[in-house]
Write a protein that holds these residues in place. Structure first.
Motif, PDB file in Angstrom:
ATOM      1  N   PRO A 249       1.034  -1.543  -0.427  1.00 50.86           N
ATOM      2  CA  PRO A 249       0.326  -0.060  -0.201  1.00 50.86           C
ATOM      3  C   PRO A 249       0.571   1.317   0.384  1.00 50.86           C
ATOM      4  CG  PRO A 249       0.149  -0.954   2.038  1.00 50.86           C
ATOM      5  CD  PRO A 249       0.066  -2.288   0.953  1.00 50.86           C
ATOM      6  N   ALA A 250       0.586   2.526  -0.391  1.00 52.41           N
ATOM      7  CA  ALA A 250       1.023   3.873  -0.940  1.00 52.41           C
ATOM      8  C   ALA A 250       0.423   4.798  -0.495  1.00 52.41           C
ATOM      9  CB  ALA A 250       1.733   3.149  -2.227  1.00 52.41           C
ATOM     10  N   TYR A 251       0.627   5.375  -0.116  1.00 49.20           N
ATOM     11  CA  TYR A 251      -0.654   7.187   0.145  1.00 49.20           C
ATOM     12  C   TYR A 251       0.329   7.978   0.089  1.00 49.20           C
ATOM     13  CZ  TYR A 251      -3.448   3.397   1.737  1.00 49.20           C
ATOM     14  OH  TYR A 251      -4.991   2.921   1.738  1.00 49.20           O
ATOM     15  N   PHE A 252       0.376   8.471  -0.729  1.00 46.52           N
ATOM     16  CA  PHE A 252       1.192  10.501  -1.401  1.00 46.52           C
ATOM     17  C   PHE A 252       0.460  11.365  -2.026  1.00 46.52           C
ATOM     18  CE2 PHE A 252       4.080   6.554  -2.165  1.00 46.52           C
ATOM     19  CZ  PHE A 252       5.114   6.654  -1.783  1.00 46.52           C
ATOM     20  N   VAL A 253       0.924  12.319  -1.574  1.00 45.45           N
ATOM     21  CA  VAL A 253       0.435  13.543  -1.874  1.00 45.45           C
ATOM     22  C   VAL A 253       0.147  13.720  -2.915  1.00 45.45           C
ATOM     23  CG1 VAL A 253       0.947  15.992  -1.367  1.00 45.45           C
ATOM     24  CG2 VAL A 253       1.488  15.068  -0.036  1.00 45.45           C
ATOM     25  N   PRO A 254      -1.281  14.362  -3.556  1.00 40.08           N
ATOM     26  CA  PRO A 254      -1.357  14.492  -5.205  1.00 40.08           C
ATOM     27  C   PRO A 254      -0.544  15.281  -6.005  1.00 40.08           C
ATOM     28  CG  PRO A 254      -3.287  14.181  -4.131  1.00 40.08           C
ATOM     29  CD  PRO A 254      -2.282  14.546  -2.746  1.00 40.08           C
ATOM     30  N   LEU A 255      -0.585  14.359  -7.325  1.00 37.30           N
ATOM     31  CA  LEU A 255       0.782  16.183  -8.170  1.00 37.30           C
ATOM     32  C   LEU A 255       0.019  16.917  -7.803  1.00 37.30           C
ATOM     33  CD1 LEU A 255       2.565  15.840  -9.852  1.00 37.30           C
ATOM     34  CD2 LEU A 255       1.207  15.206 -11.906  1.00 37.30           C
ATOM     35  N   ARG A 256       0.560  18.630  -8.128  1.00 36.29           N
ATOM     36  CA  ARG A 256      -0.539  19.092  -8.246  1.00 36.29           C
ATOM     37  C   ARG A 256      -0.057  19.663 -10.074  1.00 36.29           C
ATOM     38  NH1 ARG A 256       2.426  22.181  -5.544  1.00 36.29           N
ATOM     39  NH2 ARG A 256       3.406  20.372  -4.465  1.00 36.29           N
ATOM     40  N   GLY A 257      -0.769  20.867 -10.306  1.00 36.94           N
ATOM     41  CA  GLY A 257      -0.878  20.837 -12.082  1.00 36.94           C
ATOM     42  C   GLY A 257      -1.622  20.008 -13.264  1.00 36.94           C
ATOM     43  N   GLN A 258      -1.383  19.475 -14.085  1.00 33.33           N
ATOM     44  CA  GLN A 258      -1.532  18.582 -15.386  1.00 33.33           C
ATOM     45  C   GLN A 258      -2.180  17.407 -15.005  1.00 33.33           C
ATOM     46  OE1 GLN A 258       0.422  18.588 -18.937  1.00 33.33           O
ATOM     47  NE2 GLN A 258      -0.687  16.697 -20.061  1.00 33.33           N
ATOM     48  N   GLY A 259      -1.396  16.511 -13.548  1.00 37.97           N
ATOM     49  CA  GLY A 259      -1.978  15.700 -13.852  1.00 37.97           C
ATOM     50  C   GLY A 259      -2.989  14.929 -12.700  1.00 37.97           C
ATOM     51  N   GLY A 260      -3.401  16.243 -11.675  1.00 35.97           N
ATOM     52  CA  GLY A 260      -4.169  16.226 -10.600  1.00 35.97           C
ATOM     53  C   GLY A 260      -4.814  17.593 -10.033  1.00 35.97           C
ATOM     54  N   PRO A 261      -4.824  17.123  -8.950  1.00 37.06           N
ATOM     55  CA  PRO A 261      -5.087  16.132  -8.115  1.00 37.06           C
ATOM     56  C   PRO A 261      -6.620  14.998  -8.130  1.00 37.06           C
ATOM     57  CG  PRO A 261      -6.303  17.657  -6.649  1.00 37.06           C
ATOM     58  CD  PRO A 261      -6.028  18.166  -7.979  1.00 37.06           C
ATOM     59  N   ALA A 262      -7.271  14.045  -8.132  1.00 34.09           N
ATOM     60  CA  ALA A 262      -8.446  13.223  -8.450  1.00 34.09           C
ATOM     61  C   ALA A 262      -8.893  13.471  -7.875  1.00 34.09           C
ATOM     62  CB  ALA A 262      -8.266  11.366  -8.083  1.00 34.09           C
ATOM     63  N   ALA A 263     -10.460  13.158  -7.906  1.00 29.20           N
ATOM     64  CA  ALA A 263     -12.068  13.807  -7.472  1.00 29.20           C
ATOM     65  C   ALA A 263     -11.798  13.615  -6.259  1.00 29.20           C
ATOM     66  CB  ALA A 263     -13.176  13.392  -8.493  1.00 29.20           C
ATOM     67  N   GLY A 264     -13.040  13.361  -5.184  1.00 33.39           N
ATOM     68  CA  GLY A 264     -13.575  13.398  -3.786  1.00 33.39           C
ATOM     69  C   GLY A 264     -13.579  11.780  -3.579  1.00 33.39           C
ATOM     70  N   PRO A 265     -14.686  12.082  -1.682  1.00 35.55           N
ATOM     71  CA  PRO A 265     -14.431  10.768  -1.974  1.00 35.55           C
ATOM     72  C   PRO A 265     -16.237  10.050  -2.403  1.00 35.55           C
ATOM     73  CG  PRO A 265     -15.389  12.024  -0.999  1.00 35.55           C
ATOM     74  CD  PRO A 265     -14.168  12.782  -1.916  1.00 35.55           C
ATOM     75  N   VAL A 266     -15.964   8.638  -2.781  1.00 35.96           N
ATOM     76  CA  VAL A 266     -17.321   8.028  -3.130  1.00 35.96           C
ATOM     77  C   VAL A 266     -18.595   7.549  -2.496  1.00 35.96           C
ATOM     78  CG1 VAL A 266     -18.367   5.962  -4.608  1.00 35.96           C
ATOM     79  CG2 VAL A 266     -15.865   7.206  -5.363  1.00 35.96           C
ATOM     80  N   PRO A 267     -19.534   8.490  -2.745  1.00 38.72           N
ATOM     81  CA  PRO A 267     -20.736   7.550  -1.874  1.00 38.72           C
ATOM     82  C   PRO A 267     -20.753   5.533  -1.671  1.00 38.72           C
ATOM     83  CG  PRO A 267     -21.645   8.433  -3.245  1.00 38.72           C
ATOM     84  CD  PRO A 267     -20.247   8.785  -3.843  1.00 38.72           C
TER      85      PRO A 267
END
Length: 338
Positions: A249-267
Motif C-alpha cells: 500500500p502507498a499513500y502519497f500527496v497528489p501531483l499538482r499541475g497537469q496530472g491531478g488531483p483526483a476527485a472527492g470521496p465515493v458514496p
C-alpha cells in the motif's frame, strides 16, 4: 547547526556540531537496521549503502507532527535541547514526515524510509542509468539516487512549487549532492534532460502522463503511485507500457499541475460496512473511480476472493490507458482518466 546540543546524558558539544553528527550517525544506523529487517530492499540490497550514507536530518531541518487540534512544528534549531533531541529522533524514525503545509493542507512530505527503499529497489536502477524523479519533496530521495549512481548529473528531480525546489536544492547542497533540480509540471516530464532509463514518482496520479513514456528509453521502467498502490511499468516504446502493482500500500500527496488531483470521496451507501473499511476494497474503488459502481465493485471483489494489489495492472497502448485484474485482455478492465 551550531551552538550547544544537549542529549539525555546531559553532555553537549560546542561549535562544530560533532555531538549532533555522532547522534545522527547512531540514529541513521538504527534506521538502516530497521529497514533491513523489514526486507524493503531485498530486491536490490545495494540501497543499504545509500541509506547508511545519506543524512536524512539535513533534509528535514523542520517538520510537522499531528497533535490534537492541528500540527506541532519540530525543528533542529529549537532553543530547548530536549526538543532538538525529539526532532533528531523523529528525523530518523521509519515514518513519513510532513515538511510543508499551506492553509492547513499538506503539500509536501518526506516519505517513510522503508517505503522509499522498496520503491528504489523495485525501480531496478543500474550503473549509468539516467533517472527522473517526479516530486522533489525534501530532496532526500534524489540524494539517495545520486549516491547510488555516483554521478549527480544522472539524476533529475522536478516539482511544480518553486519554494519546494529551492529548499530541496539547499538540503542537497548541505549534504554534498548536486543533482539537477527543475521547477515545472511533473506530468510534462523534463524533455530537455531526456531520455531517461528510469522514472520514479513520489506523488500520486490518476493515470500515466504520455510525456513519461515519450521520455523513457525503450526497455526502461516507470514506477509511480496510483490509486493507493505502486505500479511498475516496463516501457516498450513511446506509445506502449505495461506492468503490475506491487503488493505494497502507498499513500502519497497528489501531483499538482497537469496530472491531478483526483476527485472527492465515493458514496458507499449500498456497500457492507466490512468492505467499506477494507484496505483492498478501497484500492479497487480508487482504481475504478467513476468507471465501476461501488456495489458492482463490491460484487466483483467478493467474487474474486478479495484480490490483492499484485493481481492488478496497468496497460498504456496507442493513446489508451486501462487498469485490469489478472489479465490485460481479460473480462475485468477499466479505462483510466485521460
Amino acid at each position: 547547526m551550531g551552538g550547544r546540543f544537549l542529549y539525555k546524558d546531559g553532555k553537549g558539544d560546542e561549535g562544530d556540531g560533532g555531538g549532533l553528527d555522532e547522534a545522527a550517525a547512531a540514529a541513521r544506523a538504527a534506521l538502516v537496521r530497521e529497514i533491513e529487517l523489514s526486507g524493503a530492499w531485498a530486491a536490490d540490497p545495494v540501497w543499504r549503502e545509500s541509506f547508511a550514507a545519506v543524512p536524512r536530518h539535513l533534509f528535514v531541518p523542520y517538520y510537522y507532527v499531528g497533535v490534537l487540534g492541528g500540527y506541532e512544528r519540530r525543528w533542529g534549531e529549537h532553543p530547548d535541547p530536549v526538543a532538538r533531541e525529539r526532532w533528531l529522533r523523529g528525523a530518523y524514525a521509519d515514518a513519513p514526515l510532513a515538511t510543508r503545509l499551506r492553509d492547513g493542507e499538506l503539500v509536501s512530505s518526506s516519505s517513510q524510509p522503508s517505503l522509499m527503499a522498496t520503491m528504489l529497489a523495485e525501480l531496478g536502477v543500474e550503473d549509468g542509468d539516467r533517472v527522473l524523479e517526479i516530486g522533489a519533496g525534501s530532496g532526500y530521495n534524489a540524494a539517495l539516487l545520486a549516491h547510488r549512481l555516483g554521478d549527480d548529473d544522472l539524476v533529475t528531480t522536478i516539482d511544480l512549487d518553486p519554494e519546494i525546489t529551492e529548499s530541496a536544492r539547499r538540503h542537497l547542497a548541505a549534504a554534498g549532492y548536486h543533482p539537477v533540480v527543475v521547477t515545472g509540471d511533473g506530468a510534462r516530464g523534463v524533455p530537455q534532460r531526456a531520455p531517461f532509463d528510469r522514472i520514479i514518482a513520489t506523488c500520486a496520479l490518476p493515470s500515466i502522463p504520455p510525456a513519461w513514456l515519450a521520455q523513457t528509453r525503450p526497455g526502461g521502467r516507470i514506477l509511480t503511485p496510483l490509486a493507493t498502490g505502486l505500479v511498475v511499468l516496463e516501457v516498450r516504446d513511446a506509445g506502449h507500457a505495461e506492468g503490475r502493482f506491487l503488493d505494497t500500500p502507498a499513500y502519497f500527496v497528489p501531483l499538482r499541475g497537469q496530472g491531478g488531483p483526483a476527485a472527492g470521496p465515493v458514496p458507499l451507501g449500498g456497500v457492507p460496512q466490512r468492505a467499506r473499511q477494507h484496505e483492498l476494497f478501497r484500492f479497487l474503488l480508487a482504481l475504478t473511480r467513476g468507471r465501476l459502481d461501488p456495489e458492482e465493485a463490491y460484487a466483483l471483489w467478493e467474487r474474486e476472493g478479495m484480490p490483492g494489489r499484485e493481481r492488478y495492472g496497468i496497460t498504456v497502448s496507442d493513446g489508451r490507458e486501462w487498469a485490469w485484474l489478472d489479465d490485460p485482455e481479460g473480462p475485468y478492465a477499466w479505462p483510466l482518466p485521460s
